[in-house]
Design an enzyme around this catalytic site. Structure first.
Site, PDB file in Angstrom:
ATOM      1  CD  GLU A   1      37.598  39.822  39.534  1.00 31.63           C
ATOM      2  OE1 GLU A   1      38.739  40.188  39.211  1.00 31.63           O
ATOM      3  OE2 GLU A   1      37.220  39.705  40.710  1.00 31.63           O
TER       4      GLU A   1
ATOM      5  CB  THR B   1      42.274  37.292  44.494  1.00 31.18           C
ATOM      6  OG1 THR B   1      40.878  37.389  44.204  1.00 31.18           O
ATOM      7  CG2 THR B   1      42.716  35.857  44.291  1.00 31.18           C
TER       8      THR B   1
ATOM      9  CG  ASP C   1      37.441  45.887  41.020  1.00 31.28           C
ATOM     10  OD1 ASP C   1      37.702  44.774  41.506  1.00 31.28           O
ATOM     11  OD2 ASP C   1      37.866  46.261  39.912  1.00 31.28           O
TER      12      ASP C   1
ATOM     13  CG  ASP D   1      35.689  41.077  43.274  1.00 32.66           C
ATOM     14  OD1 ASP D   1      36.080  39.894  43.326  1.00 32.66           O
ATOM     15  OD2 ASP D   1      36.460  42.027  43.085  1.00 32.66           O
TER      16      ASP D   1
ATOM     17  CB  ILE E   1      38.046  36.563  46.522  1.00 29.36           C
ATOM     18  CG1 ILE E   1      37.503  35.159  46.725  1.00 29.36           C
ATOM     19  CG2 ILE E   1      39.002  36.917  47.671  1.00 29.36           C
ATOM     20  CD1 ILE E   1      38.597  34.081  46.776  1.00 29.36           C
ATOM     21  CG  ASP E   2      37.750  43.741  46.076  1.00 30.76           C
ATOM     22  OD1 ASP E   2      38.082  43.790  44.870  1.00 30.76           O
ATOM     23  OD2 ASP E   2      37.948  44.659  46.881  1.00 30.76           O
TER      24      ASP E   2
END
Length: 275
Positions: A70, A101, A223, A96, A98-99
């Site tokens: 990402e 954030t 995502d 990702d 940190i999905d």
């Protein structure tokens, strides 16, 4: 045919990369700097550090593999389009770091690391790791879906009225309003709705039978990359919101336990007022 032993090796590597990234996220908590990629769309030093670690680890393990994360992805600033990976692309890790954030920034314990593998024109391996709950959701094509090593399956719920659904809202308020109307429409037809702030965990929860369906209109491939294989291997169903064949490089998605998929599509094909 994909070799199960090879897929198991890829899956183990993704799990290890996620665990190592979780250590980074823990170390960065309370000391990161936050900035906006666009209004209300946050990125932190922890996102960058997590992605850097994952990329280095996976490329050391598999030097010939590609990587799409990402942070730093080339998105057209006008159309918001991301160039899809071709079917003949080399194996490519889609990450990702940190999905969720915004949850991470506010110390809300609902965020995760999501890692998927694009192989031979489709997503074949998926990992979603929730470090605060120490829950490792993992799956590879043909090998089933697991939570901390134990098999998981989608829920047995058969009607929309009995179901709990989740959804996601984009950071941009104009695009977010589109889903507000759909939220109202599903509210009238379900037992309960949830907005968690993490697409990957929403999909992992569908795979684990905690949610019965998840819909959204504004996802990028990172995502969903970790969750797609989870839902499929847990016995669920994924399509576009119009019922078309799923494409992870499209923004929209409906992922369900399968039993309520047709009912969800019926709702989604009838636009609410003020859409």
């Amino acid at each position: 045919m994909l070799d199960p032993t090879t897929l198991e090796d890829y899956l183990a590597a993704a799990e290890e990369a996620a665990r190592r990234a979780a250590v980074v996220l823990h170390e960065w908590r309370k000391r990161f700097q936050v900035r906006e990629k666009s209004p209300a769309d946050l990125v932190t030093d922890a996102d960058v550090a997590s992605q850097t670690l994952i990329k280095a680890y996976l490329q050391e393990r598999f030097p010939g593999h590609g990587f799409l994360g990402e942070e730093g992805a080339e998105i057209d600033p006008v159309t918001r389009e991301l160039k899809p990976l071709p079917a003949d692309a080399p194996p490519t890790w889609i990450v990702d770091p940190i999905d969720g954030t915004a949850n991470y920034v506010h110390d809300v314990p609902f965020y995760c690391i999501s890692i998927g593998l694009w192989l031979q024109g489709d997503l074949r391996v998926g990992v979603v790791y929730d470090p605060r709950m120490n829950e490792m959701f993992s799956a590879a094509q043909g090998l089933g879906a697991k939570l901390n090593g134990e098999p998981i399956h989608v829920s047995p719920i058969t009607t929309l009225r009995e179901s709990m659904l989740s959804t996601g809202f984009p950071a941009d308020p104009t695009r977010s309003m589109k889903n507000v109307n759909w939220w109202r429409k599903f509210t009238e037809r379900t037992q309960s709705l949830r907005r968690t702030g993490s697409t990957a965990l929403n999909m992992a929860y569908v795979a684990a039978g905690r949610f019965d369906a998840y819909w959204a209109f504004d996802n990028f491939v990172w995502d969903v990359a970790g969750g797609v294989v989870l839902v499929r291997e847990a016995g669920g169903q994924i399509t576009l919101v119009d019922g078309g064949a799923y494409d992870p490089f499209r923004y929209d998605i409906i992922a369900t336990n399968g039993a309520i998929h047709a009912e969800c599509l019926e709702v989604l094909k009838d636009p609410p007022e003020n859409l």
